[in-house]
Design a protein around this motif. Structure first.
Motif, PDB file in Angstrom:
ATOM      1  N   ALA A  17      33.557-108.680  66.737  1.00 54.81           N
ATOM      2  CA  ALA A  17      34.313-108.054  67.850  1.00 54.81           C
ATOM      3  C   ALA A  17      34.276-109.151  68.871  1.00 54.81           C
ATOM      4  O   ALA A  17      33.558-109.940  69.216  1.00 54.81           O
ATOM      5  CB  ALA A  17      33.436-107.011  68.538  1.00 54.81           C
ATOM      6  N   ILE A  25      35.164-105.740  75.084  1.00 61.68           N
ATOM      7  CA  ILE A  25      34.963-105.270  73.863  1.00 61.68           C
ATOM      8  C   ILE A  25      34.660-103.705  74.046  1.00 61.68           C
ATOM      9  O   ILE A  25      35.252-102.774  73.433  1.00 61.68           O
ATOM     10  CB  ILE A  25      33.771-105.882  72.948  1.00 61.68           C
ATOM     11  N   GLU A  26      33.809-103.465  74.859  1.00 60.29           N
ATOM     12  CA  GLU A  26      33.191-102.113  75.277  1.00 60.29           C
ATOM     13  C   GLU A  26      34.206-101.103  75.822  1.00 60.29           C
ATOM     14  O   GLU A  26      34.594-100.032  75.624  1.00 60.29           O
ATOM     15  CB  GLU A  26      31.938-102.170  75.908  1.00 60.29           C
ATOM     16  N   PHE A  47      29.299-110.055  68.319  1.00 61.57           N
ATOM     17  CA  PHE A  47      29.986-110.156  69.555  1.00 61.57           C
ATOM     18  C   PHE A  47      30.267-111.628  69.847  1.00 61.57           C
ATOM     19  O   PHE A  47      29.219-112.101  70.140  1.00 61.57           O
ATOM     20  CB  PHE A  47      29.206-109.240  70.570  1.00 61.57           C
ATOM     21  N   ALA A  64      25.756-104.529  74.117  1.00 57.22           N
ATOM     22  CA  ALA A  64      25.869-104.841  72.500  1.00 57.22           C
ATOM     23  C   ALA A  64      24.515-103.703  72.081  1.00 57.22           C
ATOM     24  O   ALA A  64      24.822-102.943  71.088  1.00 57.22           O
ATOM     25  CB  ALA A  64      25.661-106.057  71.927  1.00 57.22           C
ATOM     26  N   VAL A  75      25.005-111.759  69.825  1.00 57.28           N
ATOM     27  CA  VAL A  75      26.244-112.020  70.872  1.00 57.28           C
ATOM     28  C   VAL A  75      26.156-113.582  71.052  1.00 57.28           C
ATOM     29  O   VAL A  75      25.027-114.189  71.422  1.00 57.28           O
ATOM     30  CB  VAL A  75      25.682-111.283  72.468  1.00 57.28           C
TER      31      VAL A  75
END
Length: 216
Positions: A17, A25-26, A47, A64, A75
């Motif tokens: 992502a 992303i979220e 991520f 995440a 991440v």
């Protein structure tokens, strides 16, 4: 509306992502992440975030964990300057290339939209398909004052519970963003309801992709 089965059911499944900033992303595909975490066994994810201060990146790491509970998630970030990403093209490209070299091949890649008006988002969107040429890249959308929404053609249906969880976790993970006038429940729910209407679902997140192969 014809359903399209991605085949990400049996696992293990690996996601990459991409976000220009923490929270991209979220906001763009958080509901889809929650749905995948609920339904796909042996799910892992990377991520990759191009910009971010230490405080913002700590929020991203927390997000995440919240959006992919009980999943293996890493991440990484290049910590490049926010709002100046095109000037750091080489570093952004290398961030993505290093991810592709160092990880297992992803079953799915999430990235911002190529039609996004924000220059940071757009750069990551343009680079993603050149790095992951042989993988499925889905481009998510991010609401903003620019009014840059396009016409998506791939939808992930969300239940009301999944949408409410997404909104609650966004506020929990990103307290630094809560004061912004665009970071509220009505914005996120309104877009999800509109996309849900388009695919005859209560709510949905929408995506575009440049190329996909239908197999069965």
């Amino acid at each position: 509306m014809l359903p399209f089965q991605l085949g990400l059911i049996d696992g293990p499944v690996h996601l990459v992502a991409l976000g220009a900033h923490p929270d991209d992303i979220e906001i763009g595909c958080g509901g889809t992440l929650l749905k995948l975490a609920e339904s796909v066994p042996e799910l892992s994810a990377e991520f990759v975030i191009a910009t971010g201060t230490p405080v913002r990146l700590e929020e991203a790491r927390r997000a995440a964990e919240l959006f992919l509970p009980e999943c293996e998630v890493t991440v990484t970030s290049a910590e490049l300057p926010d709002g100046r990403l095109p000037a750091y093209w080489n570093q952004a490209k290398e961030l993505l290339e290093a991810t592709a070299r160092g990880s297992r091949r992803p079953d799915l890649v999430f990235a911002p939209s190529k039609h996004d008006a924000h220059q940071d988002h757009r750069l990551i969107a343009e680079l993603a398909p050149t790095v992951w040429r042989n993988d499925l890249v889905l481009h998510y959308e991010i609401p903003k004052w620019d009014g840059d929404f396009g016409r998506p053609w791939l939808y992930v249906e969300l239940t009301e519970e999944q949408l409410r969880d997404k909104i609650a976790l966004l506020h929990k993970a990103y307290p630094s963003q809560v004061p912004h006038d665009w970071f509220d429940e009505e914005v996120f729910a309104g877009l999800a309801r509109l996309r849900g209407m388009e695919c005859r679902a209560p709510y949905a997140e929408a995506f575009t992709t440049a190329k996909a192969t239908l197999t069965w």
